[in-house]
Design a protein around this motif. Structure first.
Motif, PDB file in Angstrom:
ATOM      1  N   VAL A 103       0.875  -1.168   0.000  1.00  0.00           N
ATOM      2  CA  VAL A 103       0.000   0.000   0.000  1.00  0.00           C
ATOM      3  C   VAL A 103       0.915   1.221   0.000  1.00  0.00           C
ATOM      4  N   VAL A 104       0.929   1.949  -1.121  1.00  0.00           N
ATOM      5  CA  VAL A 104       1.793   3.113  -1.269  1.00  0.00           C
ATOM      6  C   VAL A 104       1.126   4.347  -0.680  1.00  0.00           C
ATOM      7  N   ASP A 105      -0.160   4.525  -0.979  1.00  0.00           N
ATOM      8  CA  ASP A 105      -0.892   5.693  -0.495  1.00  0.00           C
ATOM      9  C   ASP A 105      -2.373   5.358  -0.451  1.00  0.00           C
ATOM     10  N   SER A 106      -3.017   5.690   0.660  1.00  0.00           N
ATOM     11  CA  SER A 106      -4.441   5.442   0.797  1.00  0.00           C
ATOM     12  C   SER A 106      -5.004   6.297   1.922  1.00  0.00           C
ATOM     13  N   PRO A 107      -6.199   6.860   1.730  1.00  0.00           N
ATOM     14  CA  PRO A 107      -6.804   7.619   2.822  1.00  0.00           C
ATOM     15  C   PRO A 107      -7.394   6.728   3.914  1.00  0.00           C
ATOM     16  N   SER A 108      -7.605   5.449   3.621  1.00  0.00           N
ATOM     17  CA  SER A 108      -8.271   4.574   4.589  1.00  0.00           C
ATOM     18  C   SER A 108      -7.445   3.362   5.016  1.00  0.00           C
ATOM     19  N   LEU A 109      -6.276   3.166   4.430  1.00  0.00           N
ATOM     20  CA  LEU A 109      -5.445   2.014   4.784  1.00  0.00           C
ATOM     21  C   LEU A 109      -4.060   2.486   5.224  1.00  0.00           C
ATOM     22  N   PRO A 110      -3.482   1.833   6.231  1.00  0.00           N
ATOM     23  CA  PRO A 110      -2.114   2.198   6.612  1.00  0.00           C
ATOM     24  C   PRO A 110      -1.119   1.643   5.593  1.00  0.00           C
TER      25      PRO A 110
END
Length: 132
Positions: A103-110
């Motif tokens: 996961v490189v970038d996400s508003p809802s995932l670390p």
């Protein structure tokens, strides 16, 4: 009710890279890519579907070797593509049949990584020891 729920765009930047070659066409290419992504966003919003976009990566030739160096590759499309996406994932080969999803970038995932394998029977988890 039968309706579409997923739009998949395979290699979003491929056609833009072939139509616009060289640095002289970079601004126009990015502008056209931005228009395409806005159109896709309108489709997602209007019809309530999800969109999955695959992309190409290119080597970072100015990256220094070593454990603290930056990434050796980067996605094609730059900030235009990065800002149009909600969640960005990066996939790479692991050991043996394993693959790694980051996961490189996400508003809802670390940020984080997970190993998996694609097998004839489907997708399987990979343990810490690298076994299925």
């Amino acid at each position: 009710e039968s309706r579409f729920a997923l739009v998949i765009v395979d290699s979003a930047t491929a056609l833009f890279r072939t139509d616009y070659t060289g640095r002289g066409d970079l601004a126009e290419r990015q502008q056209q890519l931005g228009q395409f992504l806005r159109m896709l966003q309108r489709i997602v919003d209007e019809f309530g579907v999800a969109a999955v976009i695959t992309n190409q990566v290119m080597a970072t030739v100015d990256a220094l070797p070593g454990p603290y160096a930056g990434p050796t590759s980067r996605p094609v499309g730059g900030h235009v593509l990065a800002h149009a996406c909600q969640t960005r994932l990066s996939f790479r080969k692991g050991r043996g049949t394993a693959r790694v999803c980051k996961v490189v970038d996400s508003p809802s995932l670390p940020e984080g990584e997970s190993e998996f394998a694609i097998l004839p029977g489907g997708i399987a988890d990979v343990t810490k020891e690298g076994k299925l």
